[in-house]
Design an enzyme around this catalytic site. Sequence first.
Site, PDB file in Angstrom:
ATOM      1  N   GLU A   1     -14.175  -3.814   3.739  1.00 23.85           N
ATOM      2  CA  GLU A   1     -14.585  -4.629   4.892  1.00 23.85           C
ATOM      3  C   GLU A   1     -13.817  -4.075   6.077  1.00 23.85           C
ATOM      4  OE1 GLU A   1     -14.163  -6.768   7.910  1.00 23.85           O
ATOM      5  OE2 GLU A   1     -13.115  -8.231   6.647  1.00 23.85           O
ATOM      6  N   LEU A   2     -14.549  -3.405   6.971  1.00 30.11           N
ATOM      7  CA  LEU A   2     -13.913  -2.653   8.045  1.00 30.11           C
ATOM      8  C   LEU A   2     -14.170  -3.324   9.394  1.00 30.11           C
ATOM      9  CD1 LEU A   2     -14.779   0.889   6.649  1.00 30.11           C
ATOM     10  CD2 LEU A   2     -12.827  -0.578   6.115  1.00 30.11           C
TER      11      LEU A   2
ATOM     12  N   SER B   1      -9.054  -1.114   9.162  1.00 26.41           N
ATOM     13  CA  SER B   1      -9.697  -0.229  10.122  1.00 26.41           C
ATOM     14  C   SER B   1     -10.617   0.769   9.435  1.00 26.41           C
ATOM     15  CB  SER B   1      -8.642   0.531  10.921  1.00 26.41           C
ATOM     16  OG  SER B   1      -7.952   1.441  10.067  1.00 26.41           O
TER      17      SER B   1
ATOM     18  N   CYS C   1     -12.375  -9.192  12.948  1.00 31.33           N
ATOM     19  CA  CYS C   1     -13.520  -8.292  12.796  1.00 31.33           C
ATOM     20  C   CYS C   1     -14.828  -9.020  13.082  1.00 31.33           C
ATOM     21  CB  CYS C   1     -13.540  -7.708  11.380  1.00 31.33           C
ATOM     22  SG  CYS C   1     -12.140  -6.653  11.000  1.00 31.33           S
TER      23      CYS C   1
ATOM     24  N   ASN D   1      -4.265  -9.564  10.290  1.00 29.60           N
ATOM     25  CA  ASN D   1      -4.822 -10.529  11.239  1.00 29.60           C
ATOM     26  C   ASN D   1      -5.093 -11.911  10.631  1.00 29.60           C
ATOM     27  OD1 ASN D   1      -6.891  -9.223   9.809  1.00 29.60           O
ATOM     28  ND2 ASN D   1      -8.380  -9.555  11.445  1.00 29.60           N
TER      29      ASN D   1
ATOM     30  N   LYS E   1      -0.931  -4.570  -1.519  1.00 30.36           N
ATOM     31  CA  LYS E   1      -0.225  -3.785  -0.504  1.00 30.36           C
ATOM     32  C   LYS E   1      -0.631  -4.402   0.828  1.00 30.36           C
ATOM     33  CE  LYS E   1       0.568  -0.652   2.732  1.00 30.36           C
ATOM     34  NZ  LYS E   1       0.899  -1.305   3.981  1.00 30.36           N
ATOM     35  N   HIS E   2       0.241  -5.235   1.369  1.00 26.52           N
ATOM     36  CA  HIS E   2      -0.091  -5.931   2.608  1.00 26.52           C
ATOM     37  C   HIS E   2       0.328  -5.083   3.814  1.00 26.52           C
ATOM     38  CE1 HIS E   2      -1.663  -9.266   4.650  1.00 26.52           C
ATOM     39  NE2 HIS E   2      -1.226 -10.235   3.866  1.00 26.52           N
ATOM     40  N   ALA E   3      -0.155  -5.468   4.986  1.00 27.60           N
ATOM     41  CA  ALA E   3       0.246  -4.796   6.218  1.00 27.60           C
ATOM     42  C   ALA E   3       1.750  -4.910   6.391  1.00 27.60           C
ATOM     43  CB  ALA E   3      -0.475  -5.415   7.413  1.00 27.60           C
TER      44      ALA E   3
END
Length: 464
Positions: free
Chosen positions: A234-235, A213, A268, A137, A160-162
Amino acid sequence: MPIATVNPATGETLKTFEAHGPDEIERRIALARAAVDEQRTLDFDTRARLLNRAAALLDEDQEHIARTMTVEMGKPIAAARAEAAKCAKAMRWYAHHAPRLLADEHPSPDDIKDAGAARAIVRYRPLGVVLAVMPWNFPLWQVVRFAAPALMAGNTGLLKHASNVPQTALYLHDLFRRAGWPEGSFSTLLVGSGAVEGVLRDRRIAAATLTGSEPAGRSVAAIAGDEVKKTVLELGGSDPYLVMSSADVDRAADTAVKARVQNNGQSCIAAKRFIVHTAVHDAFLERFTAGMRKLNVGDPLDESVQVGPLAMEQGRADLEELVEDALAHGAVARCGGRRPPGMDRGWFYEPTVLTGVDATMRIHQEETFGPVATVYRVADLDEAVALANNTPFGLSSNAWTRDEEEMARLAQDIEAGGVFFNGMTASHPALPFGGVKRSGYGRELSSHGIREFCNITTLWYGED
């Protein structure tokens, strides 16, 4: 999950990438570990010079990387430029402040006289290789706010990115290389989520940080716990936005629109639950709803667009399920609540305001990751605080009031990592960022963030 750039405004797959295999993963881990020894020897002036060079390159690349982010995950182009500028600013902030933040501490002789020491020093030393599992995001900012302090502290980083932002991930790898950091200081692993456990369990990985998440956080925390490795998480967040009777209602409502739809509502720390005192509820709702209704939804590369598409088709489907469940149980859509008419391509969703939400609805407890707001009416401060805290999350919060006693009460009683009075939540290098409850643990940014991945070492010196 394929590693590909899929334009969320059209659904078109623009570019695909082959995931790194075991040999390449091993090579990059080995390079990162070997770089630790060189990183430790670099003084702060050298690290600062390299980080400032990365910031300068990022400024030069701003338009290129902004368009890349917009095409990969759909944020409006103006917001993408602002994200790139913010990252360069954070790099410069840590380059300037790291020597002070990590300076040796010298307990006074009086404080340690009973410890049997002639003198003592507290020193901040790097941990080693830190694995960063990052979300899509804010694909640049989430990484830089980890990488800048970690590198200045002498660590090396593996990203390790999205999987839906591979071009941004590869850009970051190249950025630090071009800036002159030693080979292996910062590397991108182009892998799917299934590869994370193996990397994290590797003995050469010292620690991990994850933004994402709650399920992803639980998984990484469990693996790291089994390996006894430090983590920062950090969720999610379901941030309350309180508007009390003394608030400037016009300002609160106008800011609420920005606070809800920042990054297309996929943040978030975006305000999600608007808790409004009954004395100003109707005026706030009218202005807030009008503001949400006026937002320009469309192609995020269009300079006039304020809200782009959701980043992923599944994300829009999840959001639709929450809204449909709420409407089926009696909530009212004051605006939105559907896909924009005539926009058949891409994963767009109308800015939406719901009222009449109660505990029977999923949206009352689950995070809404998109441009959907819920507005509640409360009778007093006690009810506002209780509702604000009635969530499994505790990332940040906003409170609008001119009453000093209310501010003091909210500062004490709101269960969150931050309380922002008369303004919207934002992250800044000088301020610690993180949450409580299921929003995670640990802190990023500020002195707290740079010290998270340090070996805080006590040096004890007896009499000569």
